[in-house]
Enzyme design. Structure first.
Site, short mmCIF file in Angstrom:
data_model
loop_
_atom_site.label_atom_id
_atom_site.label_comp_id
_atom_site.label_asym_id
_atom_site.label_seq_id
_atom_site.Cartn_x
_atom_site.Cartn_y
_atom_site.Cartn_z
N SER A 1 52.50 -23.92 -5.71
CA SER A 1 51.90 -25.13 -5.21
C SER A 1 53.01 -24.84 -4.50
CB SER A 1 52.03 -26.32 -6.32
OG SER A 1 50.71 -27.01 -5.38
N ASP B 1 40.65 -23.49 -5.64
CA ASP B 1 41.57 -24.52 -5.81
C ASP B 1 41.29 -26.31 -4.88
OD1 ASP B 1 43.69 -25.98 -4.66
OD2 ASP B 1 45.36 -24.45 -4.54
N HIS C 1 43.98 -24.51 -8.61
CA HIS C 1 45.53 -25.13 -8.51
C HIS C 1 45.86 -24.18 -9.31
CE1 HIS C 1 48.19 -26.14 -5.57
NE2 HIS C 1 48.35 -26.73 -6.55
#
Length: 271
Positions: free
Chosen positions: A114, A212, A242
């Site tokens: 991320s 996601d 995610h």
């Protein structure tokens, strides 16, 4: 999956008044085998910490890499601390760890989840790394209002959490609130990472979850379009959300990324 986080004293005091949550202590894992000439600097995501990537880190260490997972500034304590951290603080912290690894190892790979993926790409644009492995890198926002964070931070300190987007029944132990100042810093990190993509020459692999619910597909589009001098591979994660480093495709990430690290380090050794 919920996890109650501690809250900083109000009014806010100096950063560091709340001890680091033991679950998010940084990791420095020695290689279980191999020549010891390679290191992976692995970067966690926004409002989370090393816990969210620890299984990936341990697996790569077992396969022959030293793995360093720093705790980023403003993380692992309480969300108020992240409102006092700048994009430059976060970018500089990652580069410092990469620089240190480069002094001790012949080959260094940067990896991240991320926001950690964006920071890994940013570091790769400025440091001679052997490869880059990112999981659902955050190069764009999923919520349009996030772009207004630099102004909103002066009106509201936090919003609802962005955490635990995982198909499996686990928790990443992220903050219970999203600091708006931290979102503003994340936006600056994203823009810097995208600007740096054409400078990256090391091979890049991106593990992408079509399901996601945090980072939009446009992030992958930006990554693919921005890499002009680097070989790029995308690996789809069909069973994960995610936080795929804690989800059902973790075995795929482990096996593929271990082979990727071996490949890019051999390639770098031939130069």
């Amino acid at each position: 999956m919920s996890h109650t986080r501690r809250t900083c004293p109000v009014p806010p005091t100096a950063a560091g008044t709340v001890p680091v949550d033991p679950v998010h202590r940084p990791l420095d894992l020695p290689p279980a085998r191999g020549p010891g000439d390679r290191a992976v600097v692995m970067v966690h995501g926004f409002t989370s910490g090393p816990h969210s990537v620890k299984d990936w880190a341990h697996a790569l260490a077992e396969r022959g890499s030293r793995v360093i997972v720093p705790l980023l500034p403003g993380h692992g304590t309480c969300w108020q601390d992240l409102n006092r951290v700048s994009a430059e603080d976060l970018r500089g912290a990652v580069r410092a760890h990469v620089d240190h690894a480069l002094t001790e190892h012949r080959h260094v790979v940067v990896a991240g989840l991320s926001m950690g993926g964006a920071l890994a790409l940013d570091a790769a644009a400025h440091r001679p790394v052997a490869g880059v492995a990112v999981v659902n890198p955050a190069l764009s926002f999923g919520q349009p209002l996030a772009h207004a964070a630099p102004l909103l931070r002066w009106v509201v300190a936090s919003t609802a959490p962005v955490a635990d987007d995982v198909a499996a029944p686990v928790s990443e132990h992220a903050y219970e609130r999203t600091p708006v100042g931290g979102v503003a810093a994340l936006g600056r990190i994203q823009r810097a990472a995208v600007r740096g993509l054409p400078r990256i020459t090391a091979d890049v692999v991106s593990y992408w979850s079509p399901q996601d619910h945090v980072v939009p597909p446009s992030s992958q589009d930006r990554l693919r379009a921005g890499l002009r001098a680097a070989a790029f591979e995308q690996v789809r994660l069909e069973r994960s959300y995610h936080v795929a480093t804690m989800d059902r495709d973790l075995p795929l990430i482990v096996e593929h990324s271990a082979a990727f690290v071996d490949s890019v380090c051999r390639k770098a050794a031939r130069r």
